[in-house]
Design a protein around this motif. Structure first.
Motif, PDB file in Angstrom:
ATOM      1  N   GLY B 353      -3.115  24.962 -12.325  1.00 40.27           N
ATOM      2  CA  GLY B 353      -2.887  23.530 -12.135  1.00 40.27           C
ATOM      3  C   GLY B 353      -1.629  23.232 -11.350  1.00 40.27           C
ATOM      4  O   GLY B 353      -0.530  23.626 -11.747  1.00 40.27           O
ATOM      5  N   GLY B 354      -1.839  22.578 -10.217  1.00 38.22           N
ATOM      6  CA  GLY B 354      -0.689  22.088  -9.454  1.00 38.22           C
ATOM      7  C   GLY B 354       0.170  23.241  -8.956  1.00 38.22           C
ATOM      8  O   GLY B 354      -0.331  24.292  -8.562  1.00 38.22           O
ATOM      9  N   HIS B 355       1.459  23.044  -8.986  1.00 36.73           N
ATOM     10  CA  HIS B 355       2.363  24.037  -8.430  1.00 36.73           C
ATOM     11  C   HIS B 355       2.354  25.321  -9.227  1.00 36.73           C
ATOM     12  O   HIS B 355       2.695  26.377  -8.720  1.00 36.73           O
ATOM     13  N   GLU B 356       1.959  25.226 -10.511  1.00 37.32           N
ATOM     14  CA  GLU B 356       1.847  26.438 -11.326  1.00 37.32           C
ATOM     15  C   GLU B 356       0.835  27.390 -10.725  1.00 37.32           C
ATOM     16  O   GLU B 356       0.944  28.609 -10.854  1.00 37.32           O
ATOM     17  N   GLY B 357      -0.190  26.827 -10.093  1.00 34.49           N
ATOM     18  CA  GLY B 357      -1.237  27.669  -9.566  1.00 34.49           C
ATOM     19  C   GLY B 357      -0.929  28.194  -8.184  1.00 34.49           C
ATOM     20  O   GLY B 357      -1.837  28.459  -7.394  1.00 34.49           O
ATOM     21  N   LEU B 358       0.342  28.343  -7.857  1.00 35.99           N
ATOM     22  CA  LEU B 358       0.718  28.800  -6.528  1.00 35.99           C
ATOM     23  C   LEU B 358       0.181  30.207  -6.271  1.00 35.99           C
ATOM     24  O   LEU B 358      -0.302  30.511  -5.164  1.00 35.99           O
ATOM     25  N   GLY B 359       0.258  31.050  -7.257  1.00 28.88           N
ATOM     26  CA  GLY B 359      -0.206  32.427  -7.070  1.00 28.88           C
ATOM     27  C   GLY B 359      -1.677  32.475  -6.702  1.00 28.88           C
ATOM     28  O   GLY B 359      -2.098  33.239  -5.837  1.00 28.88           O
ATOM     29  N   ILE B 501      -3.554  26.850   8.572  1.00 26.06           N
ATOM     30  CA  ILE B 501      -4.512  26.105   7.750  1.00 26.06           C
ATOM     31  C   ILE B 501      -3.830  25.756   6.438  1.00 26.06           C
ATOM     32  O   ILE B 501      -3.282  26.633   5.770  1.00 26.06           O
ATOM     33  N   PRO B 502      -3.874  24.512   6.049  1.00 21.41           N
ATOM     34  CA  PRO B 502      -3.198  24.129   4.801  1.00 21.41           C
ATOM     35  C   PRO B 502      -4.049  24.450   3.589  1.00 21.41           C
ATOM     36  O   PRO B 502      -4.825  23.624   3.112  1.00 21.41           O
ATOM     37  N   PHE B 503      -3.919  25.674   3.090  1.00 25.20           N
ATOM     38  CA  PHE B 503      -4.745  26.066   1.959  1.00 25.20           C
ATOM     39  C   PHE B 503      -4.406  25.274   0.708  1.00 25.20           C
ATOM     40  O   PHE B 503      -5.236  25.117  -0.175  1.00 25.20           O
ATOM     41  N   ASN B 504      -3.166  24.792   0.646  1.00 21.16           N
ATOM     42  CA  ASN B 504      -2.804  24.107  -0.587  1.00 21.16           C
ATOM     43  C   ASN B 504      -3.544  22.796  -0.756  1.00 21.16           C
ATOM     44  O   ASN B 504      -3.492  22.173  -1.800  1.00 21.16           O
ATOM     45  N   GLU B 505      -4.231  22.379   0.309  1.00 15.01           N
ATOM     46  CA  GLU B 505      -5.049  21.176   0.132  1.00 15.01           C
ATOM     47  C   GLU B 505      -6.473  21.509  -0.239  1.00 15.01           C
ATOM     48  O   GLU B 505      -7.171  20.670  -0.792  1.00 15.01           O
ATOM     49  N   THR B 516       3.478  22.196  -1.125  1.00 11.68           N
ATOM     50  CA  THR B 516       4.315  23.388  -1.072  1.00 11.68           C
ATOM     51  C   THR B 516       5.255  23.255   0.109  1.00 11.68           C
ATOM     52  O   THR B 516       5.006  22.512   1.039  1.00 11.68           O
ATOM     53  N   GLU B 517       6.333  24.023   0.008  1.00 11.31           N
ATOM     54  CA  GLU B 517       7.176  24.106   1.191  1.00 11.31           C
ATOM     55  C   GLU B 517       7.673  25.526   1.276  1.00 11.31           C
ATOM     56  O   GLU B 517       7.571  26.297   0.328  1.00 11.31           O
ATOM     57  N   ILE B 518       8.258  25.843   2.402  1.00 16.58           N
ATOM     58  CA  ILE B 518       8.772  27.206   2.559  1.00 16.58           C
ATOM     59  C   ILE B 518      10.061  27.307   1.769  1.00 16.58           C
ATOM     60  O   ILE B 518      10.962  26.487   1.916  1.00 16.58           O
ATOM     61  N   GLU B 519      10.116  28.321   0.905  1.00 13.41           N
ATOM     62  CA  GLU B 519      11.345  28.531   0.151  1.00 13.41           C
ATOM     63  C   GLU B 519      12.203  29.517   0.917  1.00 13.41           C
ATOM     64  O   GLU B 519      11.880  30.694   1.007  1.00 13.41           O
TER      65      GLU B 519
END
Lengths: 105, 645, 179
Positions: B353-359, B501-505, B516-519
């Motif tokens: 869910g959300g940013h938690e699901g970044l992996g 490609i914006p996969f986060n969408e 997301t942004e580049i850390e």
């Protein structure tokens, strides 16, 4: 007419004759002597029938006729048996019963 | 996520796996009556059709009809009951569309189409050309059926079919004993892993009473909400079933300890290695974990830990081995194993869910980009092998003069895998490292090191092939024909630009987009370590020098262990031959031969023996028969007159 | 002792002795003659039992027919003075055992049983009665067995001729019809 001779004597005589015939059937080596033993057996049976007829049923005739027919059958059977024995003699040149054992395993 | 009927009718997607299946049947039965060129064209055009269909589906799903509100839906396009055992137990076949399956549709069809076009040139003139295209279509059908599966049993069916296609394709040159052995090894190892998969399926479905994915992965469904209760050794039954299911994924994705088949699978033709063992089949394990991800996150977090550790260890293991191999295809095979380790690891450190699901998002993103650049690397290796007629780095050098297109595309792919911006590999790998950084610092450190080693061995490969001292070639190496270079170029474009490609969408763990942004704290060191690896390789390999040999001599044991793949193959052979065969198989075989067979034989022998004895009764002696007769009568008379009261 | 008893003892002694001699004699022709004596004594027994017709039949058929037939076949199939080898003693022993046990069993059974005689008067048997019964279709008629026996005799005659004749002459090789 047969007052002095109980029925049992006839029966025992017939029994002895029968079993002598059986002994001869089991022991002899010549086919023709085996046939003779069979005639002994048939005769003992005839004596039995006639004895019963005379002692137990003197007003009936069954024993007589049965023995008559037995004699007729015995005669025809002896004739056919001799024919077979002669055929065997022609094929095997022997009528030793121990030598005609082709129908085995 | 709710199941909803979308406004668009997606039932045409049933044709996407069906067309390659029909082509397989056609080419399989009638292929050797057609001219080779025609069968190749039939296969390729069929695949072109379904590529177009997949792109249309992706457009419709992602941009037109897939969303309800802000969530991408799981849409069941078709579902038919195929085998009905009882009322509750039935096996369905169908098509399930959701972000990851549509993404996989694009990946599979694109790479397969490129491989088909490439094979028209690469396999030209080979005996069995039609058979090759038939098997390629069979594989495409199986893989598409796998990703589009609506229920876990259907996925298992197609999982096995993919294994069969892999066996047929690895053993394509069936007159070569090494190829036959490799095919057998692949099939047996993956089959053994699939035993675990099956046990997991049975455990899971017995406890949840369903096979269907949507039911299993819904958060208020029987798997997640109803779990708990039975435990065994501290872990719940759902956790155990997920671990067993993961065992199947370990086998198919060549993770440690079931990785031994992947290097040997390079015996197959190079297009096969590109399609199956780089881009599509080996990611089936990753796809499996992604498909069952809600169960892993909510009901079996211990299994998720197992996933992450296995992934991280495999990537390190493979990277170390790849540093010393000399067969270029084997370097690429170990590189595949390492990158898939990345994907598994990313799933393992993910939340939901959300940013938690970044992996999760990063893993799927890396899957997408990896398929492009790894297929490109393999096809490029195929062009190199085609021109030099040897697989070994020691026979190559200075090829950049002779193979310009191959050189440029190969370089692009190597830069991508090393993670240099702005190529796609940088973005996907960076997201993985960012997800790891937030969850598990130790594993982050491991994967960070692996990124550096990856850059090193890939550029070792590059410099050894294209730079360095020229060898004596039998004839001047020539560039590959157009059918082989056009796919290279297309894949290079994909590898370069797909990072944008914006996969986060589109592809996230719960269907909703997130920001997301580049850390920079992760991105900058990763680029630096990649550059360090490239520099090291440049120094050691770009010109002829004695430094590599001296290094190998200094670290003698490390080199030997790495070169011999850490002796895992020998260990397995030892265990099977000396232990299992000798102590288990041989006694069982002895038992079977000497006791079971002997019992059957002794029944026959006893019968025969008895019959020999009894035969004597039929002696043919008349008087013996009569004697038995008379004795029998006397005895019977005795019994019936006197003894039978 | 009445004459009946004496005659009975005489006849039965002859029967027993001669039948034993028949089955144990080494020479076949002597065995045949002993059989003849047995049959004649049996006929005598029949006379004693007041079955004259049957006794006559016995003498005619058995003594006059079958024994002659047997002697014929002996002469046809072996030498007259051919001596046998000794019989296997195992065979004789086992047969004797079986036979003796059978005899004892039968005799004991006979002695145990009480035969009940009837009180009706004896019928006088003369030829007319026998002839009428043989062809009578009434309750005590024997026409059916009579007819069957005649067929049997016919069959036996034909069988004996067919079995005993020499094989048919070899057929000439048949000409294949060329079409």
């Amino acid at each position: 007419m047969n007052a002095g001779i109980p029925l049992n004597y006839f029966l025992i005589l017939a029994t002895i004759m029968f079993f002598v015939g059986v002994y001869g059937f089991l022991t002899r080596r010549n086919l023709i002597t085996i046939l003779m033993s069979v005639e002994l057996i048939l005769n003992s049976v005839n004596i039995n029938f006639l004895a019963f007829n005379r002692y137990l049923f003197p007003h009936k005739l069954e024993g007589l006729f049965f023995s008559l027919f037995v004699i007729a059958v015995a005669a025809s059977e002896a004739a056919v048996a001799i024919a077979i024995i002669i055929n065997i003699y022609r094929r095997f040149t022997t009528i030793n019963v121990e030598d005609v054992n082709v129908m085995k395993f | 996520m709710e199941i909803q009927q979308s406004m668009i009718n997606f039932s045409y997607t049933a044709w996407i796996p069906l067309i390659p299946f029909l082509i397989f049947i056609l080419l399989g039965l009638a292929g050797n009556k057609l001219k080779p060129r025609l069968s190749g064209l039939i296969g390729t055009s069929g695949l072109a059709v379904i590529t177009v269909l997949s792109y249309v589906t992706a457009w419709l799903y992602f941009f037109e009809g897939g969303k309800v509100g802000d969530t991408y839906q799981k849409i069941t396009a078709i579902n038919t009951t195929w085998l009905q055992f009882t009322e509750n137990l039935h096996v369905d076949l169908g098509v399930l569309l959701d972000p990851i399956s549509v993404m996989m549709l694009i990946v599979i069809t694109t790479v397969s189409l490129m491989v088909h076009i490439y094979s028209l040139g690469y396999m030209k003139g080979e005996k069995g050309f039609e058979r090759f295209f038939a098997f390629l279509s069979l594989f495409s059908f199986s893989m598409l059926g796998l990703v589009l599966a609506t229920n876990i049993f259907q996925m298992y069916i197609f999982w096995e079919l993919v294994g069969v296609s892999s066996y047929l394709l690895i053993g394509f040159y069936y007159q070569r004993p090494s190829a036959v052995r490799a095919a057998k090894k692949a099939f047996i190892v993956t089959r053994f892993a699939d035993l675990g998969f099956l046990i997991g399926i049975l455990l899971l479905s017995f406890n949840t009473k369903t096979f269907d994915f949507i039911t299993l992965t819904s958060t208020d469904g029987p798997a997640i909400a109803g779990s708990g209760g039975i435990t065994f050794m501290g872990l719940s039954v759902i956790t155990w079933s997920m671990i067993f299911v993961y065992m199947g994924g370990v086998g198919k994705s060549a993770m440690f300890p079931f990785h031994i088949w992947l290097p040997d699978a390079m015996e197959g033709p190079t297009p096969v290695s590109a399609l199956i063992h780089a881009a599509t089949m080996v990611v089936a394990g990753v796809y499996l974990v992604a498909r069952m991800f809600p169960i892993y996150v909510f009901a079996a977090p211990a299994a998720l830990e197992v996933v992450s550790y296995v992934g991280a260890f495999s990537s390190l293991f493979a990277a170390v081995i790849a540093c010393t191999q000399t067969d270029i295809k084997r370097v690429l095979a170990y590189s595949t194993m390492s990158q898939i380790g990345y994907m598994m690891f990313a799933l393992g450190v993910s939340g939901y869910g959300g940013h938690e699901g970044l992996g999760f998002m990063a893993s799927m993103f890396h899957l997408f980009t990896h398929s492009m650049f790894k297929a490109l690397l393999f096809l490029g290796a195929g062009a190199i092998i085609h021109s030099v007629h040897s697989n070994y780095m020691t026979d190559m050098g200075g090829l950049r003069k002779y193979l310009p297109i191959t050189h440029i595309t190969f370089l692009i792919a190597c830069l991508t895998i090393a993670g240099i911006p702005p190529l796609s590999g940088f973005f996907s790998k960076d997201e993985i490292l960012a997800a790891a950084f937030h969850h598990n610092k130790i594993l982050f450190a491991v994967e960070y090191a692996v990124a550096g080693i990856t850059a090193f061995y890939m550029f070792r490969l590059y410099f050894n092939i294209f730079w360095g001292e020229e060898r004596h070639y039998h004839h001047t190496p020539h560039e590959a024909p157009a059918t082989m270079t056009i796919p290279l170029i297309i894949l290079a474009i994909g590898a370069a630009f797909s990072g944008l490609i914006p996969f986060n969408e589109f592809v996230t763990s719960d269907g909703k987009a997130f920001e997301t942004e580049i850390e920079w704290i992760v991105a900058v060191p990763s680029v630096l370590i990649a550059l360090a690896g490239i520099t090291a390789a440049f120094v050691l390999y770009s010109k002829k020098s004695l430094v590599p040999d001296r290094l190998a001599a200094t670290f003698k044991y490390a080199y030997k262990w790495s070169y011999n793949k850490f002796y895992i193959d020998e260990l397995y052979l030892f265990v099977t031959k000396k232990i299992i065969f000798r102590y288990i198989s041989e006694p069982v075989a002895w038992f079977d031969r000497h006791i079971v067979d002997a019992t059957m034989n002794s029944i026959a022998t006893v019968t025969q023996f008895a019959s020999f004895r009894i035969r004597r009764f039929q002696s043919g002696q008349l008087q013996k028969y009569a004697f038995v007769f008379v004795t029998g009568i006397v005895l019977l008379a005795l019994i019936f007159i006197y003894l039978w009261k | 002792m009445t004459t009946n008893q004496i005659m009975f003892i005489l006849f039965s002694a002859m029967i027993i002795v001669f039948s034993i001699l028949t089955v144990t004699s080494q020479k076949i022709l002597r065995a045949a003659v002993y059989l003849l004596f047995v049959l004649v004594s049996t006929a005598g027994l029949y006379f004693m039992l007041n079955f004259q017709f049957l006794a006559a039949v016995q003498l005619t058929l058995y003594a006059g027919g079958i024994v002659v037939l047997i002697i014929f076949s002996i002469l046809l199939t072996s030498h007259i003075d051919h001596k046998f080898e000794s019989l296997g003693w195992k065979k004789s022993l086992f047969s004797a055992l079986a036979v003796i046990s059978g005899a004892i069993l039968s005799i004991v059974t006979i002695l145990d049983y009480k035969f009940s005689a009837t009180t009706e008067a004896a019928k006088e048997i003369d030829m007319r009665l026998i002839g009428n019964s043989l062809l009578s279709v009434e309750k005590d008629g024997y026409v059916l067995p009579f007819e069957v026996i005649s067929i049997l005799l016919l069959a036996a005659m034909i069988a004996a001729i067919v079995i005993a004749k020499k094989g048919a002459p070899k057929k000439l090789e048949s000409q294949t019809l060329k079409q």
